[in-house]
Design a protein around this motif. Structure first.
Motif, PDB file in Angstrom:
ATOM      1  N   THR A 144     -47.267  21.779  19.301  1.00 56.88           N
ATOM      2  CA  THR A 144     -45.692  21.491  19.535  1.00 56.88           C
ATOM      3  C   THR A 144     -45.195  20.380  18.633  1.00 56.88           C
ATOM      4  O   THR A 144     -45.845  19.402  18.861  1.00 56.88           O
ATOM      5  N   VAL A 145     -44.010  20.665  17.940  1.00 53.88           N
ATOM      6  CA  VAL A 145     -43.458  19.439  17.475  1.00 53.88           C
ATOM      7  C   VAL A 145     -42.109  19.437  17.844  1.00 53.88           C
ATOM      8  O   VAL A 145     -41.454  20.306  18.127  1.00 53.88           O
ATOM      9  N   ILE A 146     -41.655  18.171  18.196  1.00 51.92           N
ATOM     10  CA  ILE A 146     -40.556  17.970  18.722  1.00 51.92           C
ATOM     11  C   ILE A 146     -39.832  16.812  17.931  1.00 51.92           C
ATOM     12  O   ILE A 146     -40.328  15.582  17.960  1.00 51.92           O
ATOM     13  N   THR A 147     -38.713  17.179  17.387  1.00 53.56           N
ATOM     14  CA  THR A 147     -37.711  16.096  16.717  1.00 53.56           C
ATOM     15  C   THR A 147     -36.527  15.630  17.501  1.00 53.56           C
ATOM     16  O   THR A 147     -35.935  16.729  18.125  1.00 53.56           O
ATOM     17  N   GLN A 148     -36.346  14.450  17.908  1.00 56.10           N
ATOM     18  CA  GLN A 148     -35.127  14.046  18.891  1.00 56.10           C
ATOM     19  C   GLN A 148     -33.900  13.317  18.017  1.00 56.10           C
ATOM     20  O   GLN A 148     -34.897  12.200  17.374  1.00 56.10           O
ATOM     21  N   TYR A 149     -32.971  13.588  18.023  1.00 56.16           N
ATOM     22  CA  TYR A 149     -31.881  12.345  17.503  1.00 56.16           C
ATOM     23  C   TYR A 149     -30.665  11.913  18.551  1.00 56.16           C
ATOM     24  O   TYR A 149     -30.525  12.876  19.200  1.00 56.16           O
ATOM     25  N   LYS A 150     -30.420  10.714  18.798  1.00 56.86           N
ATOM     26  CA  LYS A 150     -29.389  10.035  19.377  1.00 56.86           C
ATOM     27  C   LYS A 150     -28.399   9.285  18.389  1.00 56.86           C
ATOM     28  O   LYS A 150     -28.727   8.537  17.744  1.00 56.86           O
ATOM     29  N   PRO A 151     -27.251   9.800  18.715  1.00 51.02           N
ATOM     30  CA  PRO A 151     -26.188   8.814  17.810  1.00 51.02           C
ATOM     31  C   PRO A 151     -26.251   7.273  18.578  1.00 51.02           C
ATOM     32  O   PRO A 151     -27.017   7.281  19.883  1.00 51.02           O
ATOM     33  N   SER A 152     -25.495   6.364  18.084  1.00 50.96           N
ATOM     34  CA  SER A 152     -25.213   5.079  18.791  1.00 50.96           C
ATOM     35  C   SER A 152     -24.619   5.212  20.063  1.00 50.96           C
ATOM     36  O   SER A 152     -23.976   6.088  20.188  1.00 50.96           O
ATOM     37  N   PHE A 153     -24.720   4.193  20.983  1.00 52.64           N
ATOM     38  CA  PHE A 153     -23.907   4.201  22.032  1.00 52.64           C
ATOM     39  C   PHE A 153     -23.479   2.860  22.383  1.00 52.64           C
ATOM     40  O   PHE A 153     -24.255   1.846  21.914  1.00 52.64           O
ATOM     41  N   ASN A 154     -22.720   2.503  23.321  1.00 49.68           N
ATOM     42  CA  ASN A 154     -22.307   1.169  23.675  1.00 49.68           C
ATOM     43  C   ASN A 154     -23.105   0.525  24.691  1.00 49.68           C
ATOM     44  O   ASN A 154     -23.410   1.134  25.802  1.00 49.68           O
ATOM     45  N   ALA A 155     -23.370  -0.674  24.659  1.00 52.03           N
ATOM     46  CA  ALA A 155     -23.942  -1.220  26.047  1.00 52.03           C
ATOM     47  C   ALA A 155     -23.752  -2.951  25.695  1.00 52.03           C
ATOM     48  O   ALA A 155     -23.873  -3.343  24.750  1.00 52.03           O
ATOM     49  N   PRO A 156     -23.213  -3.644  26.813  1.00 55.09           N
ATOM     50  CA  PRO A 156     -22.916  -4.942  26.547  1.00 55.09           C
ATOM     51  C   PRO A 156     -24.195  -5.983  26.502  1.00 55.09           C
ATOM     52  O   PRO A 156     -24.272  -7.093  26.030  1.00 55.09           O
ATOM     53  N   TYR A 157     -25.206  -5.363  26.914  1.00 54.65           N
ATOM     54  CA  TYR A 157     -26.523  -6.230  26.833  1.00 54.65           C
ATOM     55  C   TYR A 157     -27.759  -5.241  26.762  1.00 54.65           C
ATOM     56  O   TYR A 157     -27.523  -4.081  27.091  1.00 54.65           O
ATOM     57  N   SER A 158     -28.875  -5.795  26.294  1.00 55.87           N
ATOM     58  CA  SER A 158     -29.982  -5.095  26.336  1.00 55.87           C
ATOM     59  C   SER A 158     -31.189  -5.867  26.515  1.00 55.87           C
ATOM     60  O   SER A 158     -30.988  -7.419  26.425  1.00 55.87           O
ATOM     61  N   GLY A 159     -32.209  -5.317  27.220  1.00 55.61           N
ATOM     62  CA  GLY A 159     -33.555  -6.271  27.548  1.00 55.61           C
ATOM     63  C   GLY A 159     -34.497  -5.795  26.593  1.00 55.61           C
ATOM     64  O   GLY A 159     -34.831  -4.984  25.917  1.00 55.61           O
ATOM     65  N   LEU A 160     -35.788  -6.290  27.147  1.00 54.24           N
ATOM     66  CA  LEU A 160     -37.228  -5.908  26.495  1.00 54.24           C
ATOM     67  C   LEU A 160     -37.624  -4.210  26.504  1.00 54.24           C
ATOM     68  O   LEU A 160     -37.973  -3.925  25.826  1.00 54.24           O
ATOM     69  N   ASN A 161     -37.125  -3.712  27.614  1.00 49.90           N
ATOM     70  CA  ASN A 161     -37.539  -2.397  27.867  1.00 49.90           C
ATOM     71  C   ASN A 161     -36.058  -1.447  27.861  1.00 49.90           C
ATOM     72  O   ASN A 161     -36.006  -0.210  27.884  1.00 49.90           O
ATOM     73  N   SER A 162     -35.084  -1.852  26.883  1.00 47.27           N
ATOM     74  CA  SER A 162     -33.842  -1.035  27.050  1.00 47.27           C
ATOM     75  C   SER A 162     -34.010  -0.222  25.832  1.00 47.27           C
ATOM     76  O   SER A 162     -34.823  -0.361  24.813  1.00 47.27           O
ATOM     77  N   LEU A 163     -33.298   1.046  26.096  1.00 44.34           N
ATOM     78  CA  LEU A 163     -33.042   1.924  24.993  1.00 44.34           C
ATOM     79  C   LEU A 163     -32.195   1.416  23.954  1.00 44.34           C
ATOM     80  O   LEU A 163     -31.224   0.919  24.155  1.00 44.34           O
ATOM     81  N   SER A 164     -32.606   1.578  22.638  1.00 48.41           N
ATOM     82  CA  SER A 164     -31.995   1.093  21.358  1.00 48.41           C
ATOM     83  C   SER A 164     -30.426   1.868  21.464  1.00 48.41           C
ATOM     84  O   SER A 164     -30.616   2.938  21.741  1.00 48.41           O
ATOM     85  N   THR A 165     -29.483   0.729  21.324  1.00 49.09           N
ATOM     86  CA  THR A 165     -27.984   1.278  21.103  1.00 49.09           C
ATOM     87  C   THR A 165     -28.051   1.800  19.476  1.00 49.09           C
ATOM     88  O   THR A 165     -26.806   2.546  19.405  1.00 49.09           O
ATOM     89  N   ASN A 166     -28.690   1.732  18.833  1.00 49.29           N
ATOM     90  CA  ASN A 166     -28.765   2.121  17.400  1.00 49.29           C
ATOM     91  C   ASN A 166     -28.899   3.629  17.123  1.00 49.29           C
ATOM     92  O   ASN A 166     -29.549   4.187  18.044  1.00 49.29           O
ATOM     93  N   GLU A 167     -28.295   4.218  16.192  1.00 47.48           N
ATOM     94  CA  GLU A 167     -28.572   5.657  16.001  1.00 47.48           C
ATOM     95  C   GLU A 167     -30.069   5.760  15.663  1.00 47.48           C
ATOM     96  O   GLU A 167     -30.687   4.871  15.085  1.00 47.48           O
ATOM     97  N   GLU A 168     -30.730   6.927  16.096  1.00 51.22           N
ATOM     98  CA  GLU A 168     -32.307   7.075  15.828  1.00 51.22           C
ATOM     99  C   GLU A 168     -32.765   8.560  15.875  1.00 51.22           C
ATOM    100  O   GLU A 168     -31.933   9.138  16.625  1.00 51.22           O
ATOM    101  N   THR A 169     -33.877   8.646  15.118  1.00 53.53           N
ATOM    102  CA  THR A 169     -34.487   9.850  15.278  1.00 53.53           C
ATOM    103  C   THR A 169     -36.089   9.577  15.250  1.00 53.53           C
ATOM    104  O   THR A 169     -36.578   8.902  14.563  1.00 53.53           O
ATOM    105  N   GLN A 170     -36.557  10.404  16.229  1.00 55.09           N
ATOM    106  CA  GLN A 170     -38.255  10.137  16.263  1.00 55.09           C
ATOM    107  C   GLN A 170     -38.723  11.685  16.460  1.00 55.09           C
ATOM    108  O   GLN A 170     -38.070  12.497  17.036  1.00 55.09           O
ATOM    109  N   SER A 171     -39.945  11.721  16.159  1.00 54.44           N
ATOM    110  CA  SER A 171     -40.606  13.167  16.431  1.00 54.44           C
ATOM    111  C   SER A 171     -42.200  12.899  16.875  1.00 54.44           C
ATOM    112  O   SER A 171     -42.610  11.746  16.783  1.00 54.44           O
ATOM    113  N   SER A 172     -42.553  13.975  17.474  1.00 53.20           N
ATOM    114  CA  SER A 172     -43.796  13.939  18.366  1.00 53.20           C
ATOM    115  C   SER A 172     -44.637  15.194  17.904  1.00 53.20           C
ATOM    116  O   SER A 172     -43.635  16.079  17.388  1.00 53.20           O
TER     117      SER A 172
END
Length: 435
Positions: A35-63
């Protein structure tokens, strides 16, 4: 001469019976999946982020995961299964920042390089009685043969809890169905597993024509989301019990499952962590033996026609101690449906749509709001709201029911229970082969 004929006839009957028995009982099988999964998310807004936050940047990853399944019949009622597996790649933002994470094939292992490991290695012994029989097909970790509808089986070794428990017809397997973690199992069930999703233990199953009762006793890891097993089994263990009732409604099959669990081990306590440090609580600093987490789950699936079925799940855990195995969800409600493509002349395709609402206990919520971190979520602060998820997929039979392609879309509102962040859109594509 007459005696000779009778003797030959008897031998022939015995030979035919033995051949027929051999034809219906499979002694070895091998299967494979990738099984190969590729996922993409566009950037989104957030006023703050922490150590375990989902990145606000555009991103693509595969498994990617590849599994070889081997099964062997050893002696009467005994079967052995061995599954070597290789997995690699990563989830979005290093698999952080969403409790109902969008890719069920990713793990919190900290490295994207492919690794080979033993997924399953267990022995199963079955005792049968009664005249009513079921026909078992050749399948993954299942040998073809005839089994009584009344049986008792014991399995011991290394396996996945989802192999035996919480087997919803439409919402259970991220390799072929919905991909979100919240839809793999009862989401508030902190099911025992190492960081790759497998556990050491034993499970027993009592089967009857209309119902099945299951129980499992397993080991616990020494730390949350880790792979080292705690040798103090008397203090660190889990118990899981599930009752499954099968029925027919208007000629269509349905199933209801009720599950309860209790996890015991060296867990940290959220309230104690806040009391120790109001500004930056660390739940790991409060770990001690004698802590517990308990909960339950209800899961139902129902066919409404030969081509359309629906499901619903509700689960809860007490949420006083830290999440140890699965994901940081203390309450969850999900429902959805799956439609086969017969009406548009694609009978082997399917369309799935599901909705999820995930929540936290008061203790867990206050811990995150005070700046605490779990192993999966934590933005440094929290404007709490339930995490809401919708997932839509279309599974295409690309080649002879052996190769499937599934476009997927997930909408995540309030990721990690934070109304200050998101919403997040995740677009995915899954390729799955099995034979």
């Amino acid at each position: 001469m007459k005696k000779t004929i009778l003797l030959l006839t008897g031998v022939l009957c015995v030979t035919l019976a033995a051949a027929q028995d051999t034809a219906t009982r499979q002694f070895l099988n091998f299967h494979f999946q990738q099984t190969v999964i590729t996922q993409y998310k566009p950037s989104f807004n957030a006023p703050y982020s922490g150590l375990n936050s989902l990145s606000t940047n555009e991103e693509t990853q595969s498994s990617i995961t590849s599994t070889l399944y081997g099964g062997a019949r050893l002696w009467k009622g005994a079967e052995a299964y061995f599954n070597p597996e290789i997995s690699g790649g990563a989830g979005l933002s290093k698999t952080l920042g969403v409790a109902g994470f969008p890719n069920g094939e990713t793990f919190r292992v900290g490295a994207a390089e492919p690794k080979i490991y033993i997924a399953r290695l267990y022995l199963k012994q079955t005792f049968e009685w009664g005249s009513e029989k079921d026909t078992l097909d050749d399948d993954i970790n299942q040998l073809a043969g005839i089994r009584s509808k009344r049986y008792f089986s014991i399995s011991a070794g290394k396996f996945g809890m989802a192999d035996f428990f919480d087997g919803n017809e439409f919402s259970h397997d991220p390799r072929t169905q919905f991909m979100n973690w919240s839809l793999m199992d009862n989401a508030a069930w902190d099911y025992p597993a190492n960081t790759r999703g497998y556990v050491l233990g034993a499970t027993a199953e009592l089967g009857q024509p209309g119902w099945t009762l299951r129980f499992a006793f397993t080991m616990v890891t020494t730390q949350a989301n880790e792979s080292t097993w705690d040798a103090k089994i008397g203090k660190a263990n889990t118990q899981t019990v599930e009752f499954e009732r099968r029925y027919s409604l208007s000629g269509q099959k349905g199933t209801l499952r009720v599950l309860a669990f209790r996890n015991n081990g060296k867990f940290g306590n959220y309230l104690q962590a806040i009391a120790q440090n109001h500004n930056a609580p660390d739940v790991d600093m409060t770990q001690q033996y004698g802590r517990h987490k308990y909960g339950f789950g209800i899961s139902a699936d129902q066919y409404l026609s030969n081509d359309f079925g629906i499901f619903a799940k509700a689960s809860y855990n007490d949420g006083h101690t830290e999440t140890w195995f699965f994901t940081e969800i203390d309450r969850s409600l999900s429902f959805g449906g799956v439609l086969k493509g017969k009406s548009w002349k694609r009978s082997d395709d399917e369309l799935g749509l599901a909705f999820v609402a995930n929540g936290l206990s008061a203790d867990h919520k206050n811990y995150l709001a005070a700046g605490g971190y779990g192993f999966l979520v934590g933005d440094g602060r929290l404007n709490y709201s339930p995490e809401l998820i919708a997932e839509l997929y279309y599974k295409i039979n690309a080649f002879q029911k052996k190769f499937w392609i599934s476009p997927d879309y997930q909408f995540i509102l309030h990721p990690a229970y934070n109304a200050d962040r998101g919403p997040v859109n995740v677009f995915g594509l899954r390729a799955h082969v099995e034979f």
